[in-house]
Design a protein around this motif. Structure first.
Motif, short mmCIF file in Angstrom:
data_model
loop_
_atom_site.label_atom_id
_atom_site.label_comp_id
_atom_site.label_asym_id
_atom_site.label_seq_id
_atom_site.Cartn_x
_atom_site.Cartn_y
_atom_site.Cartn_z
N THR A 137 1.07 -1.28 -0.08
CA THR A 137 -0.07 -0.01 -0.04
C THR A 137 0.88 1.20 0.00
OG1 THR A 137 -0.04 0.00 2.63
CG2 THR A 137 -1.73 -1.15 1.41
N ALA A 138 0.53 2.33 -0.40
CA ALA A 138 1.23 3.83 -0.55
C ALA A 138 1.53 3.93 0.87
CB ALA A 138 0.19 4.70 -1.01
N THR A 139 0.69 3.65 2.04
CA THR A 139 1.23 3.94 3.46
C THR A 139 2.42 3.45 3.86
OG1 THR A 139 -1.42 4.46 3.94
CG2 THR A 139 0.26 4.04 5.87
N ILE A 140 2.48 2.14 3.61
CA ILE A 140 3.60 1.48 4.02
C ILE A 140 5.02 1.66 2.96
CG2 ILE A 140 4.60 -1.07 4.75
CD1 ILE A 140 2.14 0.13 6.44
N HIS A 141 4.63 1.48 1.74
CA HIS A 141 5.83 1.55 0.92
C HIS A 141 6.26 3.12 0.98
CE1 HIS A 141 8.02 1.10 -2.81
NE2 HIS A 141 7.97 2.43 -3.21
N ASN A 142 5.55 3.96 0.90
CA ASN A 142 6.03 5.36 1.13
C ASN A 142 6.79 5.75 2.42
OD1 ASN A 142 5.14 5.91 -1.55
ND2 ASN A 142 3.30 6.87 -0.95
N ARG A 143 6.35 5.13 3.48
CA ARG A 143 6.90 5.41 4.71
C ARG A 143 8.28 4.91 4.81
NH1 ARG A 143 3.71 2.63 9.34
NH2 ARG A 143 2.12 4.09 8.65
N LEU A 144 8.52 3.75 4.23
CA LEU A 144 9.75 3.17 4.13
C LEU A 144 10.98 3.78 3.19
CD1 LEU A 144 8.11 0.57 5.61
CD2 LEU A 144 10.29 -0.58 4.74
N SER B 50 0.44 -8.11 1.82
CA SER B 50 -0.21 -7.23 0.93
C SER B 50 0.65 -6.93 -0.43
CB SER B 50 -0.44 -5.77 1.53
OG SER B 50 0.89 -5.21 2.00
N VAL B 51 2.13 -7.19 -0.24
CA VAL B 51 2.98 -6.93 -1.30
C VAL B 51 2.56 -8.21 -2.35
CG1 VAL B 51 5.31 -6.93 -1.89
CG2 VAL B 51 4.64 -5.97 0.35
N VAL B 52 2.52 -9.32 -1.82
CA VAL B 52 2.39 -10.40 -2.63
C VAL B 52 0.89 -10.02 -3.38
CG1 VAL B 52 2.06 -12.90 -2.90
CG2 VAL B 52 3.41 -11.89 -1.10
N ASP B 53 -0.17 -9.66 -2.66
CA ASP B 53 -1.47 -9.33 -3.25
C ASP B 53 -1.08 -8.18 -4.45
OD1 ASP B 53 -2.60 -11.17 -1.64
OD2 ASP B 53 -3.31 -9.54 -0.17
#
Length: 244
Positions: free
Chosen positions: A190-197, A236-239
């Motif tokens: 999701t944008a929230t998790i990816h962009n946070r990292l 969620s990455v796999v999805d």
């Protein structure tokens, strides 16, 4: 071994070590996304491998076998591309929380240096050149490097965060330069998790890159670095990958 009384004992032979063939298996954590043909690889920040010590069989020491190098220009028949990984520098358009080269991001190799390494890879018999960074796709010399690789008859590959591959015309042009391999990072589904990292708003770009790369006949791997911020959200990455 023992012999019966009165029988002559045959001389003992030093047993030979059995021949072995090392076969590279997929790294632990690699999953095959059957629906899309994409590998999803999760890796911790620090990965260690242990190799069991090899013990020679009893007997007199044997000389180490000579290792033959392939003659210049000869292709090595292994059934797989022989990749030369060339780091072009450390400049990047993201700022990942886990980056271990953040303090040297100002250092980049010169265009001439990369060209020289491409020539050397060809002389040594490699069949593919893979550019890495930093982020190789933000370098203006990317196109001349890709053209150089193709002109020497080698395939081309990238280790990338995928942001520049969100543009279809970029992918099409790279495919014309024999792009065959992409190892792309996606650290959250999701944008929230990816962009946070990555501390950059690039999730939508990476998602678009997934769509542009799927079904193009590439050796394509999506890599996720496991960190505290995303360890509970890996499914969620796999999805996200399977949605393409």
């Amino acid at each position: 071994a023992t012999t019966s009384a009165g029988a002559s004992a045959s001389p003992r032979r030093t047993p030979r070590a059995p021949l072995s063939l090392a076969v590279q298996q997929p790294a632990q954590g690699t999953r095959n996304a059957a629906a899309s043909g994409i590998r999803v690889r999760t890796s911790s920040r620090l990965e260690q491998s242990r190799v069991a010590p090899q013990v020679d069989p009893p007997g007199p020491p044997r000389a180490a076998p000579a290792v033959a190098r392939p003659p210049a220009g000869r292709r090595i028949a292994l059934g797989q591309p022989v990749k030369a990984l060339i780091k072009v520098g450390y400049g990047c358009n993201e700022n990942c929380t886990f980056c271990h080269t953040a303090d040297v991001r100002h250092i980049d190799g010169s265009a001439a240096e990369v060209h020289a390494k491409i020539d050397r890879a060809h002389r040594l018999g490699h069949t593919m050149v893979v550019l890495s960074g930093g982020e190789a796709t933000i370098r203006p010399e990317l196109w001349e490097w890709a053209a150089h690789v193709a002109a020497l008859g080698m395939d081309f590959g990238l280790v990338t965060n995928g942001a520049m591959l969100a543009y279809p015309e970029v992918v099409d042009r790279l495919l014309a330069y024999r792009l065959k391999y992409v190892y792309m990072s996606m650290h959250g589904g999701t944008a929230t998790i990816h962009n946070r990292l990555v501390r950059s708003s690039t999730f939508d770009l990476v998602s678009a890159a997934l769509g542009n790369l799927c079904g193009r006949g590439l050796d394509f791997t999506v890599n996720t670095v496991v960190a505290k911020q995303n360890v509970e959200h890996l499914r969620s990455v796999v999805d996200a990958v399977l949605s393409h």
